[in-house]
Enzyme design. Structure first.
Site, PDB file in Angstrom:
ATOM      1  N   CYS A  41       0.801  -1.224   0.000  1.00  0.00           N
ATOM      2  CA  CYS A  41       0.000   0.000   0.000  1.00  0.00           C
ATOM      3  C   CYS A  41       0.840   1.284   0.000  1.00  0.00           C
ATOM      4  O   CYS A  41       1.411   1.635  -1.017  1.00  0.00           O
ATOM      5  CB  CYS A  41      -0.968  -0.059   1.168  1.00  0.00           C
ATOM      6  SG  CYS A  41      -2.430   0.935   0.911  1.00  0.00           S
ATOM      7  N   HIS A  44      -3.562  -5.542   2.588  1.00  0.00           N
ATOM      8  CA  HIS A  44      -3.058  -5.087   3.884  1.00  0.00           C
ATOM      9  C   HIS A  44      -2.789  -6.219   4.852  1.00  0.00           C
ATOM     10  O   HIS A  44      -3.292  -7.314   4.679  1.00  0.00           O
ATOM     11  CB  HIS A  44      -4.074  -4.155   4.530  1.00  0.00           C
ATOM     12  CG  HIS A  44      -3.736  -2.748   4.256  1.00  0.00           C
ATOM     13  ND1 HIS A  44      -2.577  -2.186   4.700  1.00  0.00           N
ATOM     14  CD2 HIS A  44      -4.393  -1.786   3.569  1.00  0.00           C
ATOM     15  CE1 HIS A  44      -2.542  -0.927   4.306  1.00  0.00           C
ATOM     16  NE2 HIS A  44      -3.616  -0.667   3.607  1.00  0.00           N
TER      17      HIS A  44
HETATM   18  N1  GLN Z   1      -2.285   7.022   1.117  1.00  0.00           N
HETATM   19  C1  GLN Z   1      -2.914   5.768   1.133  1.00  0.00           C
HETATM   20  C2  GLN Z   1      -4.276   5.736   0.491  1.00  0.00           C
HETATM   21  O1  GLN Z   1      -4.281   5.710  -0.688  1.00  0.00           O
HETATM   22  C3  GLN Z   1      -2.822   4.986   2.331  1.00  0.00           C
HETATM   23  C4  GLN Z   1      -3.024   3.581   1.974  1.00  0.00           C
HETATM   24  C5  GLN Z   1      -2.693   2.667   3.059  1.00  0.00           C
HETATM   25  O2  GLN Z   1      -1.516   2.338   3.295  1.00  0.00           O
HETATM   26  N2  GLN Z   1      -3.727   2.239   3.736  1.00  0.00           N
HETATM   27  O3  GLN Z   1      -5.320   5.693   1.111  1.00  0.00           O
END
Ligand code: GLN
Length: 244
Positions: free
Chosen positions: A97, A204
């Site tokens: 992510c 995640h």
């Molecule tokens: N900046 C990120 C988003 O697109 C964060 C993503 C994450 O690591 N949950 O929401």
């Protein structure tokens, strides 16, 4: 006498980028490594620390929210040269992510602020207003996700939660094609990335505990690079693939 094998892991910004316990990925790799007689040493590399590109056999760069990403983005340029060297030298890396986003050119936060990545890879991340994507009605892309890698035929299962829309670039292929869920941008059915030995994903938490097939693939990559004379693939095949 039993030969001892050892891998050195770097957990990049593990104290800031660890949404949903991305650290579990290291535990999963340790679990499989322990079954085949390989020791794992893991170090936290965070703000102000040096990243030595020759020292590590695997790097985990986890996910974080926009705020943590802005902090990390300020420190990352100090490590960029070494990280790019590590990646170009086929170093294995798993980026989740936010970590995935920051290895690319830039990411645009929910409030429209553009945060520069280190351009180690060619993707970029727009926000939900890009090209009117908000018309999808889905502001954040949240939920269970299943993807399939068209080359290996492997399926991976996980949970995604992001507003950023990532678009892959040159020499990048998706980790898989979306069977259920949104993926990189909710538009082109791509999910995650593979570039050299970098694996990136929006999945995640401990993606590798749930997807033992991917854990084995990454561990094999790291072991083949350090100890090319052993048949690591067969060794790992001989132990059960877990899916917790
Ligand atoms: N900046 C990120 C988003 O697109 C964060 C993503 C994450 O690591 N949950 O929401």
């Amino acid at each position: 006498m039993l030969k001892k094998y050892k891998l050195n892991f770097a957990h990049l910004y593990g104290d800031l980028m660890n949404t949903y316990g991305d650290w579990g990925n290291i535990l999963a790799l340790k679990y499989y490594a322990s079954k085949i007689g390989v020791d794992i040493n893991s170090e936290l590399i965070s703000l102000g620390d040096e990243f030595n590109s020759n020292k590590y056999d695997f790097v985990l760069f986890g996910g974080g929210q926009d705020y943590e990403e802005t902090i990390v983005a300020k420190d990352l340029p100090n490590k960029a040269k070494a990280l790019i060297k590590y990646i170009e030298n086929n170093g294995p890396l798993l980026a989740v992510c936010g970590g995935f986003q920051l290895l690319g050119h830039y990411m645009v936060m929910a409030d429209g602020t553009k945060v520069n990545g280190i351009s180690a890879m060619d993707h970029y991340t727009e926000n939900l207003h890009f090209k009117g994507l908000i018309k999808n009605k889905e502001k954040r892309l949240i939920g269970n996700i299943t993807i399939k890698n068209p080359v290996t035929g492997e399926e991976y299962h996980g949970f995604e939660n992001h507003q950023g829309r990532t678009f892959l670039g040159k020499n990048e292929i998706p980790l898989g094609q979306v069977l259920e869920g949104f993926g990189n941008n909710g538009e082109d059915i791509s999910e995650g990335v593979i570039y050299k030995n970098v694996f990136g994903s929006y999945f995640h938490g401990p993606i590798l505990t749930r997807n033992g097939n991917l854990a084995k693939r990454i561990l094999t990559t790291a072991l083949n690079k350090k100890y090319p004379k052993e048949d690591w693939e067969s060794k790992l095949k001989s132990i059960p693939t877990e899916s917790f």
